[in-house]
Design an enzyme around this catalytic site. Structure first.
Site, PDB file in Angstrom:
ATOM      1  N   HIS A 168      18.019  14.774 -11.809  1.00  0.00           N
ATOM      2  CA  HIS A 168      17.551  13.592 -12.555  1.00  0.00           C
ATOM      3  C   HIS A 168      18.267  13.517 -13.915  1.00  0.00           C
ATOM      4  O   HIS A 168      17.632  13.594 -14.975  1.00  0.00           O
ATOM      5  CB  HIS A 168      16.036  13.753 -12.737  1.00  0.00           C
ATOM      6  N   GLU A 272      21.057   9.488 -11.054  1.00  0.00           N
ATOM      7  CA  GLU A 272      20.530  10.692 -10.426  1.00  0.00           C
ATOM      8  C   GLU A 272      21.125  10.888  -9.031  1.00  0.00           C
ATOM      9  O   GLU A 272      20.885  10.075  -8.135  1.00  0.00           O
ATOM     10  CB  GLU A 272      19.004  10.570 -10.328  1.00  0.00           C
TER      11      GLU A 272
HETATM   12  C1  BG6 Z   1      12.909   8.042 -11.936  1.00  0.00           C
HETATM   13  C2  BG6 Z   1      12.035   7.208 -11.052  1.00  0.00           C
HETATM   14  O1  BG6 Z   1      13.706   8.879 -11.138  1.00  0.00           O
HETATM   15  O2  BG6 Z   1      12.089   8.865 -12.767  1.00  0.00           O
HETATM   16  C3  BG6 Z   1      11.114   6.377 -11.916  1.00  0.00           C
HETATM   17  O3  BG6 Z   1      12.843   6.386 -10.222  1.00  0.00           O
HETATM   18  C4  BG6 Z   1      10.310   7.251 -12.860  1.00  0.00           C
HETATM   19  O4  BG6 Z   1      10.252   5.598 -11.088  1.00  0.00           O
HETATM   20  C5  BG6 Z   1      11.277   8.124 -13.646  1.00  0.00           C
HETATM   21  O5  BG6 Z   1       9.543   6.441 -13.724  1.00  0.00           O
HETATM   22  C6  BG6 Z   1      10.599   9.082 -14.621  1.00  0.00           C
HETATM   23  O6  BG6 Z   1       9.671   9.891 -13.990  1.00  0.00           O
HETATM   24  P1  BG6 Z   1       8.820  10.923 -14.809  1.00  0.00           P
HETATM   25  O7  BG6 Z   1       7.831  11.519 -13.842  1.00  0.00           O
HETATM   26  O8  BG6 Z   1       9.764  11.967 -15.340  1.00  0.00           O
HETATM   27  O9  BG6 Z   1       8.151  10.164 -15.923  1.00  0.00           O
END
Ligand code: BG6
Length: 315
Positions: A168, A272
């Site tokens: 991510h 990502e």
């Molecule tokens: C992204 C998702 O990968 O991560 C989003 O596609 C999400 O929908 C974002 O809001 C952040 O996620 P988190 O759990 O780290 O707040």
């Protein structure tokens, strides 16, 4: 540790006393990896410039995941299953793996660390599978950052398991409105902002003027993020990871996140590398590998380079 090794690698304390590993390349580039989450929080080029976005409000307080850097989403990407969003690997304490099984590639890199995550009884209750997740983070020549994940099914009950996965990555950008992403045009994507409805991206490179949360399917192995203001291009190369998620929360969602500054959305974009649409299934004894390599190219990057017909004209 030998002094040779300590030139490249050091274990020290980070925020809130959490252990982190500092990787250094003699030419100046560096990276930091927290054992909490197996999480890369910093990647700097030879000039000491930070290339990853890390929120000024990131808490570094387990069990909350660190906001920014490169969270590892495993065994579930986002809400594609019954687990908490993005699975549990990003909020577990990983260990340094001093004796990983041999690596067929990149053995010449000296600045690297091997981490390992195995499930405790707590994880087995929510995801009843035995696994070994080995993560190598390496700094390569020219300041490349390479992450290799090796996930093995170690179930003794003969059962296979399936998972989804993502690196991510939060890239630092000078102004999101001046950024374009190349390599995803004309592809199909599922739009998370429209109940995962399927669309086809138009012919032009992606630019940003509002919230984006899209999952591109069957993407090429190479994607470029062009930061016009900074005159810098990030090049992302991936292997074993067919999908790519592009995310920017924009202003309203930014304000709703406690660990993210109100205006910080202007300085980040997540691209990502992922395996989501077709979950990976492993039988006992089988191993999966997913590799991400990040590098930067300065202003001389020729837009359109990802089009094979134009590569020669640009080199
Ligand atoms: C992204 C998702 O990968 O991560 C989003 O596609 C999400 O929908 C974002 O809001 C952040 O996620 P988190 O759990 O780290 O707040």
């Amino acid at each position: 540790m030998s002094s040779e090794k300590s030139r490249y690698y050091e274990v020290c304390k980070g925020f809130n006393g959490l252990d982190k590993v500092l990787l250094r390349d003699p030419r100046g580039s560096s990276a930091e990896v927290y054992l909490y989450g197996g999480h890369v929080t910093s990647w700097k080029n030879d000039h000491g410039e930070e290339l990853l976005f890390l929120s000024s409000k990131a808490t570094f307080k387990p069990p909350k995941a660190i906001r920014g850097g490169i969270p590892i989403c495993f065994p579930q990407f986002s809400c594609h299953g019954n687990l908490d969003r993005h699975g549990f690997a990003r909020n577990r304490l990983w260990a340094i793996d001093d004796h990983p099984p041999p690596f067929p590639t990149n053995t010449s890199n000296k600045a690297f660390v091997d981490l390992i995550l195995k499930p405790s009884e707590e994880e087995m209750k929510i995801w009843p599978h035995s696994f070994e997740f080995r993560l190598r983070v390496a700094l390569g020549p020219g300041g490349y950052l390479m992450l290799t994940s090796r996930i093995r099914n170690t179930n003794t009950d003969g059962k296979p398991f399936s998972f989804t996965f993502a690196y991510h990555t939060y890239f630092f950008v000078s102004d999101i409105c001046e950024v374009r992403v190349e390599g995803l045009e004309t592809l199909d994507y599922l739009d998370n902002l429209q109940k995962k409805k399927r669309f086809t991206e138009q012919g032009d490179a992606l630019t940003f003027e509002s919230e984006v949360d899209k999952m591109y399917l069957s993407t090429p192995t190479k994607i470029a993020i062009i930061d016009h203001e900074k005159k810098r291009t990030y090049v992302l190369r991936k292997d074993g990871l067919p999908d790519a998620v592009v995310w920017n929360p924009w202003d309203k969602k930014a304000k709703a996140m406690a660990d993210f500054g109100d205006n910080e959305y202007k300085h980040m974009v997540c691209v990502e590398a992922a395996a989501i649409e077709k979950p990976i299934t492993l039988k006992p004894g089988e191993e999966w590998k997913g590799r991400l390599e990040l590098s930067i190219v300065s202003s001389s990057y020729c837009s359109g380079q990802l089009d094979p017909r134009r590569v020669l004209q640009c080199s």
